[in-house]
Design a protein around this motif. Structure first.
Motif, mmCIF file in Angstrom:
data_model
loop_
_atom_site.group_PDB
_atom_site.id
_atom_site.type_symbol
_atom_site.label_atom_id
_atom_site.label_comp_id
_atom_site.label_asym_id
_atom_site.label_seq_id
_atom_site.Cartn_x
_atom_site.Cartn_y
_atom_site.Cartn_z
ATOM 1 N N GLN A 9 -12.535 -12.741 10.568
ATOM 2 C CA GLN A 9 -13.435 -13.335 9.613
ATOM 3 C C GLN A 9 -13.931 -14.670 10.244
ATOM 4 O O GLN A 9 -15.084 -15.157 10.064
ATOM 5 C CB GLN A 9 -13.080 -13.258 8.489
ATOM 6 N N SER A 13 -17.652 -15.738 11.823
ATOM 7 C CA SER A 13 -18.487 -16.819 11.232
ATOM 8 C C SER A 13 -18.772 -18.020 12.168
ATOM 9 O O SER A 13 -19.772 -18.515 12.363
ATOM 10 C CB SER A 13 -17.871 -17.548 10.141
ATOM 11 N N HIS A 16 -21.618 -16.474 14.562
ATOM 12 C CA HIS A 16 -22.900 -15.924 13.855
ATOM 13 C C HIS A 16 -24.107 -16.468 14.375
ATOM 14 O O HIS A 16 -24.948 -15.873 14.944
ATOM 15 C CB HIS A 16 -22.766 -16.367 12.441
#
Length: 97
Positions: A9, A13, A16
């Motif tokens: 995760q 991020s 991104h």
């Protein structure tokens, strides 16, 4: 080394806002493409690769070959964009525990 869900995760991020650094086109996964991926991983640690193959199975095979050859870790695959991570000696990205 395997990534935990929390680490994945975090890397998602971080990735991104990134644009694909390496594009794999009609010539497929060649030695030149592998060299570019290696250079990009050494410099950035976290990169996106765009695979321009129509067939889903072909994309999967190319992704597996990239992971096998570079010894990187798969973070995410969305459509034709494949995100991979390999820590360098300088440890630019610190993963959460």
């Amino acid at each position: 080394m395997n990534l935990s869900n929390k680490q994945k995760q975090y890397l998602k991020s971080e990735a991104h806002h990134l644009k694909p650094i390496v594009m794999i086109g009609a010539n497929g996964f060649t030695e030149g493409v592998l060299a570019e991926i290696e250079n990009a991983l050494n410099f950035h640690e976290l990169i996106k690769v765009k695979i321009s193959a129509e067939d889903r199975e072909t994309k999967k095979l190319i992704c597996e070959a990239i992971i096998r050859e570079t010894k990187a870790l798969a973070v995410q695959q969305v459509g034709s964009i494949f995100t991979i991570f390999r820590p360098s000696d300088e440890k630019k990205i610190t993963l959460p525990k």
